[in-house]
Scaffold this motif. Sequence first.
Motif, PDB file in Angstrom:
ATOM      1  N   GLU A  74       0.833  -1.201   0.000  1.00 40.67           N
ATOM      2  CA  GLU A  74       0.000   0.000   0.000  1.00 40.67           C
ATOM      3  C   GLU A  74       0.864   1.245   0.000  1.00 40.67           C
ATOM      4  O   GLU A  74       1.951   1.275   0.582  1.00 40.67           O
ATOM      5  CB  GLU A  74      -0.900  -0.014   1.243  1.00 40.67           C
ATOM      6  N   ASP A  75       0.380   2.290  -0.665  1.00 40.64           N
ATOM      7  CA  ASP A  75       1.090   3.562  -0.686  1.00 40.64           C
ATOM      8  C   ASP A  75       1.026   4.177   0.708  1.00 40.64           C
ATOM      9  O   ASP A  75      -0.064   4.412   1.240  1.00 40.64           O
ATOM     10  CB  ASP A  75       0.438   4.493  -1.707  1.00 40.64           C
TER      11      ASP A  75
ATOM     12  N   GLY B 247       1.592   7.120   1.612  1.00 40.52           N
ATOM     13  CA  GLY B 247       1.184   8.511   1.602  1.00 40.52           C
ATOM     14  C   GLY B 247       2.382   9.443   1.623  1.00 40.52           C
ATOM     15  O   GLY B 247       3.533   9.020   1.717  1.00 40.52           O
ATOM     16  N   VAL B 248       2.091  10.733   1.541  1.00 39.97           N
ATOM     17  CA  VAL B 248       3.139  11.758   1.543  1.00 39.97           C
ATOM     18  C   VAL B 248       3.278  12.302   2.958  1.00 39.97           C
ATOM     19  O   VAL B 248       2.359  12.940   3.476  1.00 39.97           O
ATOM     20  CB  VAL B 248       2.799  12.899   0.569  1.00 39.97           C
TER      21      VAL B 248
ATOM     22  N   TRP C 271       0.733  13.414  11.389  1.00 41.76           N
ATOM     23  CA  TRP C 271       0.448  12.782  10.087  1.00 41.76           C
ATOM     24  C   TRP C 271       0.227  11.284  10.257  1.00 41.76           C
ATOM     25  O   TRP C 271      -0.670  10.710   9.624  1.00 41.76           O
ATOM     26  CB  TRP C 271       1.618  13.037   9.138  1.00 41.76           C
TER      27      TRP C 271
ATOM     28  N   ARG D 279      -3.319   9.335   9.212  1.00 40.41           N
ATOM     29  CA  ARG D 279      -3.319   8.302   8.182  1.00 40.41           C
ATOM     30  C   ARG D 279      -4.172   7.099   8.578  1.00 40.41           C
ATOM     31  O   ARG D 279      -4.467   6.250   7.751  1.00 40.41           O
ATOM     32  CB  ARG D 279      -1.887   7.843   7.879  1.00 40.41           C
TER      33      ARG D 279
ATOM     34  N   ARG E  11       4.562   2.148   8.487  1.00 33.91           N
ATOM     35  CA  ARG E  11       4.431   3.294   7.577  1.00 33.91           C
ATOM     36  C   ARG E  11       5.729   4.103   7.561  1.00 33.91           C
ATOM     37  O   ARG E  11       6.186   4.561   6.501  1.00 33.91           O
ATOM     38  CB  ARG E  11       3.253   4.176   7.998  1.00 33.91           C
TER      39      ARG E  11
END
Length: 570
Positions: free
Chosen positions: A6-7, A9-10, A22, A26, A103
């Motif tokens: 899975e991505d 995220g930024v 952050w 998420r 992550r």
Amino acid sequence: MIDAYEDPGVPDCRGGGRYLWWLVTRQPGRSLAGALLGSTWMVLLAAAPYLLSRAIDEGLEPGDFPALAGWTAALFAVGAFNAWVSIMRHRTMTRVRMDANFRTVKVVVGQAIRLGAALPRRAGAGEVVTIGVGDVLTISQALTIIGPGIGSVIAYLVVAALLLSVSMPIAVVVLLGMPLVAVLVVPLLARLQGTETEYRERQGVLTARIGDLAGGLRVLNGLGGKGLFADAFHRDSRRLLTQGYRVGAVSSWIQAFGTGLPTLFLGVVTWLAARLAAQGDISIGELVSVYGYVAVLVAPVGFLVECGYQISRGVVAARRVVRFLRLEPVPDTGTRPAPSEPAVLHDPESGVRVRPGRLTALAAARPADAADVVDRLGRYVPSAATWGGVPLAEIPLPQVRERILVAEHEADLFAGTLRELVAGRSDPGAEDIAHAVHAAVSDDIVQALPDGLDSPIDAQARNLSGGQRQRIRLLRALLAAPEILLAIEPTSALDAHTEARVAERLHEARRGRTTVVTSTSPLVLDRADTVHFLIDGKVAATGTHQELLDGEPEYRTLVARDENAEELLN
């Protein structure tokens, strides 16, 4: 929990605190569930003293056994339900922490891949290892604030409200307790961030030194420098130990306050409630409930102090991660096409000119000078190097990487079969592999392995010797068959007999293609079409190996390794 594919995220790289936030945003559903379950668990802990006081005042004291049984059953039901809530809270918070852990690992690994060859030039190995081993875990632990942290605040306010219904003086004492904790603990948390930051920096330096020692121990031993580096490592480790004591001192005070202050509240409030009960201002049941409330309050206050401690450490760790994520790879602004045919590579800084289709050697009094030239010709550092008259910096980086290969003598070797290790992204045929194995003088390696090319190789080829690893790296480079091969010290770990065969076969295998090697071995230099002799990073002389031997005393001293070589190297 985040999926492996899975991505992630930024990430928010504006600061350590923003990065932690952050991580929370998420996984909003899980974070909200953790906060709700943590709050419910904490509040229900405070419900037990209330139910117990009702059982005493309405059942036990007047002798109303049905009322006593009812309140007791309610107490049991609340306890059982809260046990289930505790299990779910712990399970949810574990997932929250694991998500943050994985992550962070994904964004760090993604950044390492994005930096590519610029990574070792932008961040030390020790810093990356420290992030992966220590900082990731510290960051995930900081997210404990989501569940027990929020629950502690809500439970504290609920207990204060319940105490207010019993006695105003007792409620005031409890409400004033939290500001007192903040006054005592917050300065320590600020000091912890400073000492923890310095400790992490020293830890990264020491980790890097351990990697250097492990990678070069054999060379250090041969040069007699093992003791010198061991002394330096001992000094650094002592400094880290001293800094660790400073961190431990601050941490011990924070944890002492986390345990001691709630206990102090318990004693003060219990004494005050006992006086009020003796004076008849509160009932016996209310006295028991006050004791229970304050005893329950020990957990929220302790959790709040612990959360503050974990957040302080998490912010320090997150700052290190953010600093790493802010690094940028070598900018690629090239728009001009690469030469359509083999062309001259030129490094104006050193004066090295590499003619196409020839084997060129760089012999330097300091090997690092030759390696710097290769870095510039391979476009791994900003430079004025040109290719066919076109500045390398103006050629799109993918075109440069596709046609120019820099083969480092300590390049990473990943775990897998030998075939996978040397093939890379290509799918070479059996004949191509056989030719490359022969050219790299690796026949004996393949034959000695139980399954030949399909034999498993450990990470960094630890199940092979140093000379075998070097030949495997050369084999991989030759199998890639680049238009231009820039090899740094490709034979430095080989014995003279093997080195001579490698030099002969390398010249033959790369005939008609551009090859550059850095070396001071006469066995390699004798096979080169052109030799550039470098002093202080500049070309001092150019010619064949024999021409330089005849006309350059300094070159002869360097490659002959006579008794004056040490003076030249210094």
